[in-house]
Design a protein around this motif. Structure first.
Motif, mmCIF file in Angstrom:
data_model
loop_
_atom_site.group_PDB
_atom_site.id
_atom_site.type_symbol
_atom_site.label_atom_id
_atom_site.label_comp_id
_atom_site.label_asym_id
_atom_site.label_seq_id
_atom_site.Cartn_x
_atom_site.Cartn_y
_atom_site.Cartn_z
ATOM 1 N N GLY A 1 2.658 2.847 3.326
ATOM 2 C CA GLY A 1 3.170 1.495 3.122
ATOM 3 C C GLY A 1 4.013 1.436 1.856
ATOM 4 N N GLY B 1 8.516 2.108 2.935
ATOM 5 C CA GLY B 1 9.613 1.981 1.987
ATOM 6 C C GLY B 1 10.905 1.640 2.705
ATOM 7 N N TYR B 2 11.066 2.220 3.884
ATOM 8 C CA TYR B 2 12.274 1.930 4.665
ATOM 9 C C TYR B 2 12.331 0.440 5.002
ATOM 10 C CZ TYR B 2 16.081 2.521 7.909
ATOM 11 O OH TYR B 2 17.297 2.419 8.509
ATOM 12 N N SER C 1 15.866 11.071 -4.792
ATOM 13 C CA SER C 1 14.949 11.850 -3.961
ATOM 14 C C SER C 1 15.469 13.234 -3.611
ATOM 15 C CB SER C 1 14.615 11.078 -2.687
ATOM 16 O OG SER C 1 15.785 10.788 -1.967
ATOM 17 N N ALA D 1 10.027 4.914 -5.363
ATOM 18 C CA ALA D 1 9.250 5.672 -4.372
ATOM 19 C C ALA D 1 8.690 6.966 -4.973
ATOM 20 C CB ALA D 1 10.119 5.987 -3.154
ATOM 21 N N HIS E 1 18.839 6.379 -1.754
ATOM 22 C CA HIS E 1 18.168 6.737 -0.506
ATOM 23 C C HIS E 1 18.768 6.007 0.699
ATOM 24 C CE1 HIS E 1 14.746 6.805 2.414
ATOM 25 N NE2 HIS E 1 14.702 8.050 1.976
ATOM 26 N N THR F 1 6.597 2.968 -3.156
ATOM 27 C CA THR F 1 5.887 3.283 -1.909
ATOM 28 C C THR F 1 4.449 3.693 -2.196
ATOM 29 O OG1 THR F 1 6.708 5.546 -1.927
ATOM 30 C CG2 THR F 1 7.985 3.954 -0.686
ATOM 31 N N SER G 1 17.516 4.375 3.031
ATOM 32 C CA SER G 1 16.990 3.032 3.326
ATOM 33 C C SER G 1 17.686 1.974 2.464
ATOM 34 C CB SER G 1 15.475 2.985 3.113
ATOM 35 O OG SER G 1 15.131 3.443 1.825
HETATM 36 N N1 PMP Z 1 13.041 5.244 -0.965
HETATM 37 C C1 PMP Z 1 13.071 6.523 -1.365
HETATM 38 C C2 PMP Z 1 13.776 6.876 -2.642
HETATM 39 C C3 PMP Z 1 12.440 7.506 -0.585
HETATM 40 O O1 PMP Z 1 12.489 8.792 -0.952
HETATM 41 C C4 PMP Z 1 11.780 7.127 0.602
HETATM 42 C C5 PMP Z 1 11.028 8.129 1.470
HETATM 43 N N2 PMP Z 1 11.624 9.341 1.667
HETATM 44 C C6 PMP Z 1 11.805 5.787 0.984
HETATM 45 C C7 PMP Z 1 12.424 4.866 0.164
HETATM 46 C C8 PMP Z 1 11.164 5.329 2.254
HETATM 47 O O2 PMP Z 1 9.803 5.212 2.088
HETATM 48 P P1 PMP Z 1 8.815 5.314 3.344
HETATM 49 O O3 PMP Z 1 8.658 6.781 3.623
HETATM 50 O O4 PMP Z 1 7.571 4.639 2.904
HETATM 51 O O5 PMP Z 1 9.509 4.611 4.482
#
Ligand code: PMP
Length: 376
Positions: A224, A87-88, A159, A186, A112, A215, A114
Motif C-alpha cells: 500500500g 504507490g502507483y 528509483s 517510496a 517514477h 509506500t 507513476s
Molecule cells: N514511486 C516510486 C519512486 C517507486 O519506485 C514505486 C515502485 N516501484 C512507486 C512509486 C509505486 O509504488 P507501488 O509499488 O506501491 O505501486
C-alpha cells in the motif's frame, strides 16, 4: 518475462530450483518476513476477515485504516495522512487532484512512471525539467507567473539511479515562487533520516514540503501507500483523488502489518544502520574494482552496461553465479543507459556482498562491463 520466485528470506530467494542471492528487492529492512508483521496480520485477519469488501467511503473503512493513518501522520510529523492502495494509485490519484486546467506542474525527467502517468492524467500544463537541474526549474517557475497553481514533483530517492533529489534547493524555489512541493519517498521511507522518516527528515525540512507520498511495500515490508500533509490537503483528497474514491479499501490485515512495521522502524534503528553498512560494503567493493556506481547515494546501486544486450548478458552470467539482479532496459530507462540495478537489504551478510563483488570483478576482467572513471 515473468519469473517465479519463492521462499524469500530477505537476502535470498528460490528461482528455477536454485537458491540465489536476491539483489533486486525493495524489502530494504527485511521486514517482509518479520514474525511481528505475520503475527499482526494473522490476528487482524481473525478479527476482520481478509477482504475489506468496499471502498473507504462506503463500508470498507475499519478502525485499522484509521489507526494506521494516525500512526503515519505521527511518524511523519504532519497533521494528517491518507492511505492509497499502492504507490502507483497514490501518484495517479494525488497529482490530478491537486493540479488541473490552468495549473503548471514541474516534474524531474527521471521521476517514477507513476508520477509521469499522474502528470499525464492531470489537465495541467506539464514541464519536464532536466534531472536535478535547479536552474531549469527556476526558468520554468519564472515563466509560470500566470499559472493558477504551481506544483513541483520529485522522487526523494530516484528509483533507477539511486541518487537523491536536491530537496533544500527545491524547497527554497517553491517558497520563493509560491509553488507546492510534492516528494515521492517510496525508496526513502524507513531508510533515510535518523528516524527513518524519509528525505524530508534527512534534510531537516520538516513542515516545508506540502505533499509527502510514500509506500508501505518497500522498506516497511507490507503493501500500500500513503500521503502525509495538512488536514485540509487530506480532507480534500478524500473527496477528489479518484484512485482513492473508486477502489476497494486495503484489507485491514495489511494495515495491521504496516502498523507493526512502523513499530519496528521506530524501535529498531540498528536495522537501518545495518542496511547502510551493507550498502557501504557493496559500494566500496565495486569502486575498488573500477566499477562506476553512477553517483548512487542510497541502497540502490546501478551498474551501467550501455546497451540492452550487454545488460542481458551480465544479468544471465550473474544468475549462473547465483545472483539475481535483472537487467533494466528502455523504456524503463532512457536509450543507451541499460543497466543492472542492484539493491541491498539489511539481511545481506558480508559473505553475500563479497560474492557479489567477486562476480562483478570476474565480469569486469572478462570485458562485460565498461571501465569506471580513472582512479589514477
Ligand atoms: N514511486 C516510486 C519512486 C517507486 O519506485 C514505486 C515502485 N516501484 C512507486 C512509486 C509505486 O509504488 P507501488 O509499488 O506501491 O505501486
Amino acid at each position: 518475462k515473468l519469473r517465479v520466485t519463492s521462499d524469500p528470506d530477505g537476502s535470498s530467494v528460490m528461482l528455477d530450483g536454485q537458491r540465489v542471492i536476491l539483489l533486486c528487492s525493495n524489502d530494504y529492512l527485511g521486514l517482509a518476513r518479520h514474525p511481528a508483521l505475520e503475527q499482526a496480520a494473522s490476528s487482524a485477519m481473525k478479527q476482520y476477515g481478509f477482504g475489506s469488501g468496499a471502498s473507504r467511503l462506503v463500508s470498507g473503512n475499519s478502525p485499522l485504516h484509521q489507526e494506521l493513518e494516525e500512526r503515519i501522520a505521527l511518524f511523519k510529523g504532519t497533521e494528517a495522512a491518507l492511505l492509497f492502495n499502492s504507490g502507483y494509485a497514490a501518484n495517479t490519484g494525488i497529482i490530478p487532484a491537486v493540479a488541473s486546467t490552468g495549473d503548471v506542474v514541474l516534474s524531474d525527467s527521471l521521476n517514477h512512471a507513476s508520477i509521469i502517468d499522474g502528470c499525464r492524467m492531470s489537465k495541467a500544463q506539464v514541464h519536464v525539467y532536466r534531472h536535478r537541474d535547479m536552474d531549469h526549474v527556476e526558468d520554468y517557475l519564472k515563466n509560470a507567473a500566470y499559472a493558477r497553481r504551481k506544483l513541483i514533483v520529485t522522487d526523494g530517492v530516484f528509483s533507477m539511479d539511486g541518487d537523491i533529489a536536491p530537496l533544500p534547493e527545491l524547497v527554497r524555489l517553491a517558497e520563493q515562487y509560491g509553488a507546492m512541493l510534492m516528494v515521492d519517498d517510496a525508496h526513502a521511507t524507513g531508510v533515510f533520516g535518523r528516524g527513518g522518516k524519509g528525505t524530508v527528515e534527512h534534510f531537516n525540512l520538516e513542515g516545508r514540503v506540502h505533499i509527502q507520498m510514500g509506500t508501505l511495500g518497500k522498506a516497511l515490508g507490507s503493501f500500500g501507500a500513503y500521503v502525509a500533509g495538512s488536514r485540509s490537503l487530506i480532507d480534500y483528497l478524500i473527496n477528489s483523488a479518484r484512485s482513492f474514491i473508486f477502489s476497494t479499501a486495503l484489507p485491514p490485515a495489511l494495515c495491521a502489518a504496516s502498523i507493526a512495521a512502523l513499530d519496528i522502524v521506530e524501535q529498531e534503528p540498528e536495522l537501518r544502520n545495518r542496511l547502510w553498512k551493507v550498502r557501504a560494503r557493496l559500494a566500496e567493493g565495486l569502486t575498488s574494482i573500477g566499477i562506476d556506481t553512477k553517483g548512487s547515494e542510497t541502497p540502490i546501486i546501478t551498474i551501467m552496461t550501455g546497451d540492452a544486450r550487454g545488460a542481458m548478458s551480465v544479468s544471465s552470467l550473474l544468475l549462473e553465479a547465483g545472483i539475481f539482479a535483472p537487467a533494466i532496459r528502455p523504456p524503463t530507462v532512457p536509450e543507451g543507459t541499460s543497466r543492472i540495478r542492484t539493491t541491498v537489504t539489511a539481511l545481506h551478510s558480508a559473505a553475500d556482498i563479497d560474492a557479489v563483488i567477486s562476480a562483478f570483478s570476474r565480469l569486469k576482467q572478462e570485458g562485460y562491463l565498461p571501465d569506471g572513471p580513472d582512479r589514477g
